[in-house]
Motif scaffolding. Structure first.
Motif, PDB file in Angstrom:
ATOM      1  N   GLU A   1     -10.754  -8.212   0.675  1.00 36.83           N
ATOM      2  CA  GLU A   1      -9.585  -8.382   0.491  1.00 36.83           C
ATOM      3  C   GLU A   1      -9.131  -9.416   0.078  1.00 36.83           C
ATOM      4  O   GLU A   1      -8.109  -9.617  -0.310  1.00 36.83           O
ATOM      5  CB  GLU A   1      -9.482  -9.768   1.774  1.00 36.83           C
ATOM      6  N   SER A   2      -9.528  -9.583  -1.820  1.00 40.65           N
ATOM      7  CA  SER A   2      -9.364 -10.009  -2.870  1.00 40.65           C
ATOM      8  C   SER A   2      -8.693  -8.566  -3.263  1.00 40.65           C
ATOM      9  O   SER A   2      -7.681  -8.825  -4.703  1.00 40.65           O
ATOM     10  CB  SER A   2     -10.688  -9.866  -3.649  1.00 40.65           C
ATOM     11  N   VAL A   3      -8.313  -7.270  -3.323  1.00 36.83           N
ATOM     12  CA  VAL A   3      -6.914  -6.367  -3.315  1.00 36.83           C
ATOM     13  C   VAL A   3      -5.681  -7.032  -2.712  1.00 36.83           C
ATOM     14  O   VAL A   3      -5.518  -6.975  -1.501  1.00 36.83           O
ATOM     15  CB  VAL A   3      -7.713  -5.434  -3.257  1.00 36.83           C
ATOM     16  N   GLY A   4      -4.618  -6.558  -4.274  1.00 36.24           N
ATOM     17  CA  GLY A   4      -3.640  -7.296  -3.523  1.00 36.24           C
ATOM     18  C   GLY A   4      -3.244  -6.339  -3.411  1.00 36.24           C
ATOM     19  O   GLY A   4      -3.536  -5.395  -2.748  1.00 36.24           O
ATOM     20  N   PRO A   5      -1.563  -6.322  -2.624  1.00 35.17           N
ATOM     21  CA  PRO A   5      -1.001  -5.563  -1.564  1.00 35.17           C
ATOM     22  C   PRO A   5      -0.391  -3.751  -2.470  1.00 35.17           C
ATOM     23  O   PRO A   5      -0.712  -3.009  -1.903  1.00 35.17           O
ATOM     24  CB  PRO A   5       0.257  -6.334  -1.358  1.00 35.17           C
ATOM     25  N   GLU A   6       0.086  -4.493  -3.553  1.00 28.47           N
ATOM     26  CA  GLU A   6      -0.319  -3.141  -4.512  1.00 28.47           C
ATOM     27  C   GLU A   6      -0.972  -2.528  -4.385  1.00 28.47           C
ATOM     28  O   GLU A   6      -0.878  -1.006  -4.286  1.00 28.47           O
ATOM     29  CB  GLU A   6       0.777  -2.968  -5.958  1.00 28.47           C
ATOM     30  N   GLU A   7      -2.230  -2.528  -4.674  1.00 26.64           N
ATOM     31  CA  GLU A   7      -3.564  -1.564  -4.790  1.00 26.64           C
ATOM     32  C   GLU A   7      -3.662  -0.831  -3.668  1.00 26.64           C
ATOM     33  O   GLU A   7      -4.026  -0.019  -3.487  1.00 26.64           O
ATOM     34  CB  GLU A   7      -4.531  -2.431  -5.949  1.00 26.64           C
ATOM     35  N   TYR A   8      -3.536  -2.036  -2.402  1.00 22.93           N
ATOM     36  CA  TYR A   8      -4.393  -2.064  -1.003  1.00 22.93           C
ATOM     37  C   TYR A   8      -3.054  -0.687  -1.154  1.00 22.93           C
ATOM     38  O   TYR A   8      -3.241   0.300  -0.084  1.00 22.93           O
ATOM     39  CB  TYR A   8      -3.865  -2.887  -0.314  1.00 22.93           C
ATOM     40  N   LEU A   9      -1.867  -0.665  -0.825  1.00 24.63           N
ATOM     41  CA  LEU A   9      -0.674   0.080  -0.639  1.00 24.63           C
ATOM     42  C   LEU A   9      -1.171   1.870  -1.619  1.00 24.63           C
ATOM     43  O   LEU A   9      -0.987   2.657  -0.666  1.00 24.63           O
ATOM     44  CB  LEU A   9       0.711   0.252  -1.396  1.00 24.63           C
ATOM     45  N   ALA A  10      -2.192   1.529  -2.104  1.00 26.43           N
ATOM     46  CA  ALA A  10      -1.997   2.539  -4.063  1.00 26.43           C
ATOM     47  C   ALA A  10      -3.432   3.719  -3.100  1.00 26.43           C
ATOM     48  O   ALA A  10      -3.332   4.471  -3.277  1.00 26.43           O
ATOM     49  CB  ALA A  10      -2.011   2.532  -5.131  1.00 26.43           C
TER      50      ALA A  10
END
Length: 303
Positions: free
Chosen positions: A115-124
């Motif tokens: 959950e600490s991963v932000g939306p940009e990294e999650y999308l990638a």
């Protein structure tokens, strides 16, 4: 409040994952990749005009620098399956128009990011999984070989992962988490097996080298290996090229090793099946388009 926040996070991530799935499938279609086919991500990066370079950066997985002159850097010191996932991850940053992104080493390919991963990294990350391992291609990889995905064995997963160009654990995690093709207990049993043990089971002896299991169901992509890697083929398979050598031959199989950078070919005259074999230096450093170029001065001990 805590439960409400958790529910909101789950929904937001589900929406992001669905968007990544759509973007990944759309790009595959634009690149002419059939739904049931594997994707050679470095070929796609080259076709899109993104500068791709492999570099000896053990402290990083990869780097993306955005437009107007996009660049993707991939660590040359990671295993091939991890390199492909990293390349697809950085490609995801490009598709979404992100700026600069830096990936640190990890072994979580295919898993749900924390959950600490932000939306940009999650999308990638979600883009990478769906681009390399879409459900249609994963199903085809098993069923074309006569195997049922939900009942797959470690050796079957290893074989399909090689065809898809991803790591063994990455495929198991993706099949369980994103594709919902594996029950948790079965995936946990699969993850107890290691690629080293699976290779030993296939060959009857331990080997340090990477091994690809290739046959007539290996379609829609070249066989990409590094110098020193092994390729197991059905008996009767012939090879062409100065970069391949027979290690062992039995009534049932032929074992080849890659000996030098360049492009060769394997084929079975009786069926007409054939595949190109593209060999790069081990831990290749340099620009992506040149990774399979033949070098007349190449000497094996250099690697």
């Amino acid at each position: 409040m805590a439960n409400g926040s958790r529910t909101s996070t789950v929904k937001r991530r589900k929406d992001l994952a669905l968007d990544a799935l759509g973007r990944a499938l759309r790009l595959r279609g634009e690149m002419g990749i059939k739904p049931q086919a594997p994707a050679s991500v470095f070929d796609v990066i080259d076709k899109l005009g993104i500068k791709l370079r492999f570099m000896p950066i053990p402290s990083l997985e990869g780097v993306y620098r955005g437009r107007p002159n996009p660049v993707i850097l991939v660590s040359s010191e990671r295993p091939p399956g991890r390199q492909a996932y990293t390349g697809a991850h950085e490609l995801g940053h490009h598709v979404y128009g992100h700026g600069v992104a830096v990936g640190v080493p990890s072994d979580d390919a295919g898993q749900e990011p924390p959950e600490s991963v932000g939306p940009e990294e999650y999308l990638a990350d979600r883009f990478a999984g769906f681009f390399l391992m879409p459900k249609t291609a994963v199903k085809y990889g098993f069923r074309a070989r006569g195997w049922e995905p939900k009942e797959c064995t470690p050796r079957q997963v290893y074989t399909v992962a090689g065809w898809l160009g991803v790591g063994y654990a990455a495929l198991v995690h993706h099949m369980r988490g994103s594709l919902r093709m594996l029950a948790y207990p079965h995936s946990a049993r699969l993850l107890k097996a290691t690629p080293k043990d699976i290779r030993a089971g296939i060959l009857g002896r331990e080997v340090r080298e990477n091994l690809l299991v290739v046959g007539e169901k290996w379609t829609d992509r070249a066989v990409d290996v590094q110098v020193g890697d092994l390729i197991l083929l059905p008996s009767g398979t012939r090879y062409e090229g100065k970069n391949l050598r027979v290690v062992e031959e039995t009534e049932r199989a032929v074992l080849l090793t890659a000996t030098a950078p360049g492009i060769g070919r394997v084929h079975r005259p009786e069926s007409g099946w054939a595949a190109f074999v593209r060999v790069s230096r081990r831990n290749y450093v340099g620009l992506g388009p040149y990774r399979h170029w033949e070098d007349p001065d190449y000497e094996a001990e250099d690697d």
